[in-house]
Design a protein around this motif. Structure first.
Motif, short mmCIF file in Angstrom:
data_model
loop_
_atom_site.label_atom_id
_atom_site.label_comp_id
_atom_site.label_asym_id
_atom_site.label_seq_id
_atom_site.Cartn_x
_atom_site.Cartn_y
_atom_site.Cartn_z
N HIS A 84 75.23 17.13 17.74
CA HIS A 84 76.53 17.81 17.69
C HIS A 84 77.29 17.66 19.00
CE1 HIS A 84 75.89 19.40 13.77
NE2 HIS A 84 75.05 20.34 14.10
N ASP A 85 76.57 17.41 20.10
CA ASP A 85 77.23 17.26 21.39
C ASP A 85 78.25 16.12 21.36
OD1 ASP A 85 75.70 19.34 22.34
OD2 ASP A 85 74.32 18.07 23.47
N LEU A 86 77.94 15.06 20.64
CA LEU A 86 78.87 13.93 20.54
C LEU A 86 80.17 14.36 19.86
CD1 LEU A 86 76.32 11.19 19.36
CD2 LEU A 86 77.29 11.45 21.66
N THR A 87 80.03 15.16 18.82
CA THR A 87 81.21 15.64 18.11
C THR A 87 82.05 16.56 19.00
OG1 THR A 87 79.96 15.55 16.03
CG2 THR A 87 81.99 16.85 16.03
N MET A 88 81.38 17.45 19.72
CA MET A 88 82.12 18.38 20.56
C MET A 88 82.79 17.67 21.73
SD MET A 88 81.97 21.13 18.94
CE MET A 88 82.93 22.01 20.18
N ASP A 89 82.15 16.64 22.27
CA ASP A 89 82.78 15.86 23.34
C ASP A 89 84.08 15.23 22.84
OD1 ASP A 89 80.75 16.49 25.08
OD2 ASP A 89 79.69 14.57 24.85
N ARG A 90 84.07 14.79 21.59
CA ARG A 90 85.26 14.13 21.04
C ARG A 90 86.35 15.12 20.65
NH1 ARG A 90 89.27 12.96 19.37
NH2 ARG A 90 90.01 11.16 18.17
N PHE A 91 85.97 16.23 20.02
CA PHE A 91 86.99 17.11 19.45
C PHE A 91 87.20 18.41 20.21
CE2 PHE A 91 85.56 14.55 15.79
CZ PHE A 91 86.78 13.99 15.44
N GLY A 92 86.34 18.70 21.19
CA GLY A 92 86.55 19.91 21.99
C GLY A 92 87.92 19.97 22.62
N PRO A 93 88.37 18.92 23.32
CA PRO A 93 89.71 18.95 23.93
C PRO A 93 90.82 19.13 22.88
CG PRO A 93 88.39 17.20 24.90
CD PRO A 93 87.61 17.71 23.73
N GLU A 94 90.61 18.61 21.68
CA GLU A 94 91.62 18.76 20.63
C GLU A 94 91.70 20.22 20.17
OE1 GLU A 94 92.67 16.53 16.43
OE2 GLU A 94 91.61 15.46 18.02
N ILE A 95 90.54 20.88 20.10
CA ILE A 95 90.55 22.30 19.76
C ILE A 95 91.29 23.09 20.84
CG2 ILE A 95 89.08 24.35 19.49
CD1 ILE A 95 86.98 22.48 18.24
N ARG A 196 84.03 27.13 21.05
CA ARG A 196 85.01 26.38 21.85
C ARG A 196 86.40 26.99 21.70
NH1 ARG A 196 84.73 21.40 24.88
NH2 ARG A 196 86.85 21.07 25.65
N ALA A 197 86.76 27.35 20.47
CA ALA A 197 88.09 27.93 20.25
C ALA A 197 88.22 29.27 20.97
CB ALA A 197 88.32 28.11 18.75
N GLU A 198 87.19 30.10 20.88
CA GLU A 198 87.26 31.40 21.54
C GLU A 198 87.36 31.24 23.06
OE1 GLU A 198 84.88 34.32 18.44
OE2 GLU A 198 83.73 33.26 19.96
N ALA A 199 86.66 30.26 23.62
CA ALA A 199 86.73 30.02 25.06
C ALA A 199 88.11 29.58 25.50
CB ALA A 199 85.69 28.98 25.47
#
Length: 352
Positions: A84-95, A196-199
């Motif tokens: 899941h880290d790969l997914t969060m690296d990609r979409f975290g900034p978008e969130i 991520r969204a809450e942060a």
């Protein structure tokens, strides 16, 4: 796959309400074999043929655009996995830049669900109707009670569980239950998106009401309920292998193969006829996916319009099996004029 995170949490609430505890175990990854890798080539070809032609079968991450509105759709896997880290690296900034994150159930909905379960165990336990031992043969009940015992549900409690809950819990491996007990939550991609969204102080909105799970299986006949359990039993016999296969299929970008695997496994091992298995699969798809998908489209479009007015997009995460199919979210949006395009994440969806 789409409800298992919440249903596993419900299981934990039920056990707490009954003052029982799951077996203590150190958190660890589930260990098993990928069942596709040891499957005879001719059977694998049958599964491929059954999945052939399903719209949007391949892929986990998508973009939908219409009239300046932008939605990022993420098919999720509801349990913890380091990939899941790969997914969060990609979409975290978008969130971080989104106007809104939408998920099946947000923190408020999960809290209300837990409170309701703690206050009223009859939501999952039938105190009045015939028990499961009365509804199944002795041999069936022996196998079923052993499978539920392995998931922390003693026979005295399991005997009165509502059939829909039993059927879905059979798809959660004992290993997954132990990890949930150790972590306190399933730790899936959905939770990572919410964290991520809450942060980033991005609002989180649920796609459906908190009590949706209790309405999905209304109107089923007693025989349909019993066959739902029979169809789910084969995979419960090798649940850790099934869990590994499920995760690998997800990260390969082809979750629909697990759906067809369940069908063919039930053909071989459930004791039901092919027609009976197909009817169970039809009911499950209709109740767990298709109806919910259709109910999500209006909230998605409303959120996208609100976000576009702010010059922003929306990120949405839900179980990966809600993406494909003629009644999947992607085809439903496409039919309403949205342009759908895939988004790639290196290391996911390419066999990795």
């Amino acid at each position: 796959m789409s409800l298992r995170r919440r249903l596993a949490a419900l299981g934990a609430a039920l056990l707490a309400a009954a003052t029982l505890a799951l077996p203590a175990a150190a958190a660890r990854e589930c260990v098993g074999q990928n069942l596709f890798e040891r499957m005879p080539p001719e059977r694998l070809a049958e599964l491929d043929a059954a999945a052939e032609g399903v719209p949007y079968r391949q892929g986990l991450f998508w973009r939908a655009e219409k009239d300046g509105q932008r939605v990022t759709l993420l098919g999720t896997y509801h349990f913890a996995d380091p990939r899941h880290d790969l997914t969060m690296d990609r979409f975290g900034p978008e969130i971080d830049e989104a106007a809104l994150l939408m998920v099946e159930a947000g923190p408020e909905e999960e809290e209300r669900l837990t409170r309701a379960m703690t206050a009223d165990p009859t939501l999952l336990v039938d105190p009045d109707g015939p028990t499961l031992p009365e509804r199944f043969t002795d041999a069936e009940w022996k196998s079923l009670s052993a499978a539920l015992e392995a998931r922390g549900l003693p026979a005295v409690i399991a005997s009165r569980l509502r059939p829909w809950y039993v059927a879905v819990m059979l798809g959660v491996s004992p290993c997954m239950m132990r990890v949930i007990e150790e972590r306190g939550d399933p730790g899936g991609l959905d939770h990572l998106l919410v964290e991520r969204a809450e942060a980033a102080a991005v609002p989180v909105r649920a796609l459906e009401p908190w009590d949706t799970v209790f309405t999905l299986f209304e109107g089923m006949t007693p025989r349909e309920e019993e066959d739902m359990i029979r169809a789910a039993m084969p995979a419960a016999e090798y649940a850790d292998d099934y869990a590994v296969t499920l995760a690998d299929a997800y990260f390969s970008g082809d979750s629909w193969m697990i759906w067809e695997f369940g069908r063919f496994d039930a053909y071989d091992n459930s004791g039901l006829t092919r027609d009976e298995v197909d009817e169970q699969m039809r009911l499950a798809q209709e109740k767990l996916m298709d109806r919910r998908n259709e109910s999500w489209i209006e909230p998605i479009e409303r959120a996208a319009a609100e976000a576009a007015a702010q010059g922003k997009g929306v990120v949405i995460g839900f179980g990966a099996l809600h993406l494909p199919g003629d009644h999947g979210v992607l085809r439903l949006l496409e039919n309403r004029g949205w342009t759908i395009s895939p988004v790639t994440v290196e290391g996911i969806g390419d066999g990795g």
